[in-house]
Design an enzyme around this catalytic site. Structure first.
Site, mmCIF file in Angstrom:
data_model
loop_
_atom_site.group_PDB
_atom_site.id
_atom_site.type_symbol
_atom_site.label_atom_id
_atom_site.label_comp_id
_atom_site.label_asym_id
_atom_site.label_seq_id
_atom_site.Cartn_x
_atom_site.Cartn_y
_atom_site.Cartn_z
ATOM 1 N N HIS A 1 -29.156 -14.473 27.521
ATOM 2 C CA HIS A 1 -30.712 -13.809 28.564
ATOM 3 C C HIS A 1 -31.759 -14.575 28.107
ATOM 4 O O HIS A 1 -32.711 -15.310 28.504
ATOM 5 C CB HIS A 1 -30.494 -12.626 27.727
ATOM 6 N N ARG B 1 -33.450 -6.477 36.158
ATOM 7 C CA ARG B 1 -33.511 -6.044 35.279
ATOM 8 C C ARG B 1 -34.049 -5.494 34.118
ATOM 9 O O ARG B 1 -35.425 -6.049 33.715
ATOM 10 C CB ARG B 1 -32.903 -7.306 34.313
ATOM 11 N N ARG C 1 -32.007 -2.760 39.098
ATOM 12 C CA ARG C 1 -31.102 -1.769 38.390
ATOM 13 C C ARG C 1 -31.410 -0.804 37.042
ATOM 14 O O ARG C 1 -32.478 -1.366 36.130
ATOM 15 C CB ARG C 1 -29.983 -2.644 37.165
ATOM 16 N N GLU D 1 -18.923 -5.342 36.910
ATOM 17 C CA GLU D 1 -19.423 -5.847 35.896
ATOM 18 C C GLU D 1 -17.877 -5.587 34.609
ATOM 19 O O GLU D 1 -17.584 -6.484 33.654
ATOM 20 C CB GLU D 1 -20.578 -6.224 35.548
ATOM 21 N N ASP E 1 -21.001 -10.666 32.952
ATOM 22 C CA ASP E 1 -19.796 -9.807 32.062
ATOM 23 C C ASP E 1 -18.311 -9.572 32.857
ATOM 24 O O ASP E 1 -17.676 -9.362 31.249
ATOM 25 C CB ASP E 1 -20.602 -7.965 32.110
ATOM 26 N N ARG F 1 -19.284 -13.969 26.501
ATOM 27 C CA ARG F 1 -20.837 -14.957 27.077
ATOM 28 C C ARG F 1 -21.587 -15.189 25.743
ATOM 29 O O ARG F 1 -22.091 -16.660 26.587
ATOM 30 C CB ARG F 1 -21.388 -13.891 27.742
ATOM 31 N N CYS G 1 -24.939 -10.108 41.560
ATOM 32 C CA CYS G 1 -25.779 -11.035 41.001
ATOM 33 C C CYS G 1 -25.785 -11.302 39.541
ATOM 34 O O CYS G 1 -26.747 -12.025 39.192
ATOM 35 C CB CYS G 1 -27.333 -9.814 40.649
HETATM 36 C C1 PEP Z 1 -24.303 -9.692 34.952
HETATM 37 O O1 PEP Z 1 -23.384 -9.183 34.082
HETATM 38 O O2 PEP Z 1 -23.310 -10.212 35.613
HETATM 39 C C2 PEP Z 1 -25.175 -8.822 35.318
HETATM 40 C C3 PEP Z 1 -26.044 -9.670 35.816
HETATM 41 O O3 PEP Z 1 -26.490 -8.056 33.992
HETATM 42 P P1 PEP Z 1 -26.128 -8.951 33.052
HETATM 43 O O4 PEP Z 1 -26.447 -10.528 32.299
HETATM 44 O O5 PEP Z 1 -28.061 -8.367 32.727
HETATM 45 O O6 PEP Z 1 -25.838 -8.747 31.438
HETATM 46 MG MG MG Z 2 -24.347 -7.080 32.656
#
Ligand code: PEP
Ligand code: MG
Length: 539
Positions: free
Chosen positions: A188, A295, A331, A430, A454, A464, A501
């Site tokens: 993030h 988010r 979301r 995801e 994810d 990740r 996304c």
């Molecule tokens: C994802 O998992 O691709 C996503 C957009 O959600 P986040 O990155 O907030 O987990």
């Molecule tokens: Mg995600």
């Protein structure tokens, strides 16, 4: 010296290093001969701390509002509390010890008292005492570069890791980039860097050990490279690269008001991902067709208690009105994994990404979930809001979430509050299970949005956040591509639309494949929108 990491956010930066220290400073006790002089040192450190806090508070009031800035007010009150600083002075006098040790003794004592209190609010004050103690200590030791405030211009932050809230607080006027030991393109902090348009390289392993405060460094966010103390030739080479990059960025601006149509004539929506309401401006300025992912968990971070229904309503309404009639996909809370809330202690888990997070937590804590859903529904009366549930792994889960939404609709109806009763409700795909069962799910949803960040980590069993396995984290792995294709086809078969996304949506090398698969909507960091439009139009 040249270090290779993972390119997390585009662009180039040439600046001086400030290392964000994570480790606590070791305090050594020394016996003091001149007690008055030691008390004088303490007094000066307290005055300096006050001045710094005053500035931080002013900035926070401007950037974040009075309510969030209030925490600094309470820090200042503690600094001014004669019982607190008086206790440190007394400790210097009676034990004849250095101010640093005397201070930390008192801080530990206060923290102990607060931490053992019944009342949760008072317990949390322990963290404030620690913060204030660390600030005075930093002024005593002269180690004031340790925080992220008080920075000079052209600073490149070097850290083991930056939390999403650290990243959110970076002052773009001062910080021109960051480098971290750990993290990947989809951690993030990397996503926040792209939102802030700050170049960043992550996963550099031991960069904090190879660099000193004040070193000159070139940050290459295209190749994922950091060059420490470069020579003149390299500096001028990179100055030129930076110039070319910025010129290209200017060129792309011509596409802002142009519809994105593929070579075969299909109209594609290119949207932005946002983390807070004000980010909507950046999306619109970059020619976004709306928001494909809000988010909302960032609304819950950097604060001391849950945001109320009213506060959330204001944020969602703001985005809805600003982007109207363009759609915004909001979301619901996706906390857990690498996103934590200070006031919502979650159990320590062996595998947080496989644990108690997102929709799992919301369905368990319905009171928290309902506050958000009510706020979202009420805001839907002001613009084109669509609701999306994260981390859905089965139809039961999606239906359970919709059931809570229906309860909220009933409540609002009874209360005579307005909302859009026909708003679209979709889900993120995801988790591989959702992609595999997409044909079934597609019958019940209004849309899918593929969360590749994810989806890839779960499909390939490659964390990740972990740079050691980042070589496995491949968006173009055949298994990932098949899941993406299956999801898009399943949506279309039921006459539904499918977006994406996750970060793959803005990945220049993946966009042509996604166009070919028939993806309807792409959502990405605002700063990637124009380049994505250009690529889609050429495919
Ligand atoms: C994802 O998992 O691709 C996503 C957009 O959600 P986040 O990155 O907030 O987990
Ligand atoms: Mg995600």
């Amino acid at each position: 010296m040249r270090k290779k990491g993972i390119a997390a956010s585009k662009g180039y930066a040439i600046g001086h290093v400030v290392i964000k220290e994570d480790s606590e400073v070791k305090i050594v006790e020394t016996i003091i001969a001149d007690i008055e002089a030691e008390k004088g040192r303490l007094k000066e450190a307290v005055i300096n701390s006050k001045e710094q806090l005053e500035k931080i508070k002013e900035k926070a009031e401007k950037d974040l509002g009075a309510e969030k800035a209030a925490v600094f007010e309470s820090h200042m009150m503690l600094l001014e509390d004669p019982e607190f600083t008086g206790a440190v002075e007394m400790n210097i006098e009676s034990s004849k010890i250095n101010a640093e040790k005397a201070l930390m003794d008192v801080v530990s004592m206060y923290m102990g008292i607060f931490a053992s209190m019944e009342d949760e609010y008072m317990r949390e004050r322990a963290a404030d005492v620690k913060d204030v103690g660390n600030r005075i200590l930093a002024n005593l030791t002269g180690n004031i570069g340790a925080g992220l405030d008080n920075l000079n211009e052209n600073t490149i932050i070097v850290a083991h890791d930056l939390t999403p809230s650290d990243t959110a607080q970076l002052d773009k006027n001062k910080v021109i980039g960051f480098l971290t030991n750990i993290g990947g393109r989809t951690s993030h902090s990397a996503i926040m860097a792209r939102t802030l348009e700050i170049p960043a390289v992550v996963g550099l392993k031991d960069i904090t050990k190879c660099i000193k405060n004040g070193d000159l460094v070139i940050l290459d966010g295209e190749e994922g490279i950091a060059i420490i103390n470069p020579d003149e030739t390299l500096i001028s080479e990179y100055k030129q690269k930076k110039e070319v990059y910025e010129k290209e960025k200017e060129e792309l601006k011509k596409l802002i008001n142009i519809e994105t149509v593929t070579k075969s004539g299909k109209r594609i929506e290119v949207c932005g991902n946002i983390g807070k309401a004000e980010d909507i401006h950046q999306v619109l300025e970059n020619g976004g067709d709306g928001v494909g992912l809000f988010r909302t968990e960032f609304l819950y971070m950097d604060r001391e208690e849950m945001p109320t229904e009213e506060e959330q309503f204001e944020s969602y309404k703001y985005v809805a009105e600003k982007s109207n009639p363009k759609p915004i996909v909001i979301r619901t809370l996706d906390i857990g994994g690498d996103k934590k809330l200070p006031y919502l202690p979650l159990p320590e888990e062996m595998n947080p990404f496989l644990g108690y997070r997102a929709i799992r937590l919301c369905l368990d804590k319905k009171d928290i979930f309902k506050i958000q859903l009510r706020a979202l529904l009420r805001a839907s009366a002001y613009g084109n809001i669509k609701i999306m549930f994260p981390m859905i792994s089965s139809l039961e889960e999606f239906l359970a979430a919709k059931e809570v939404l229906s309860e909220c609709m009933e409540e609002l109806k009874e209360e005579g509050k307005e909302f859009n009763k026909d708003l679209e409700v979709g889900m993120m795909v995801e988790i591989p299970a959702a992609a595999i069962c997409a044909d079934e799910l597609a019958k019940y949803v209004d849309f899918f949005s593929i969360g590749t960040n994810d989806l890839i980590q779960y499909t390939l069993a490659a964390d990740r956040m972990n740079e050691k396995v980042s070589y496995l984290y491949k968006p173009n792995h055949p298994a990932v591509l098949r899941l993406i294709k299956m999801t898009i086809d399943a949506a279309h078969k039921e006459g539904k639309w499918c977006g994406m996304c996750g970060e793959v949506a803005g990945d220049e090398s993946m966009i042509p494949i996604l166009v070919e698969y028939g993806l309807d909507e792409f959502s990405m960091s605002a700063t990637s929108i124009l380049k994505a439009k250009q690529i889609i139009m050429n495919n």
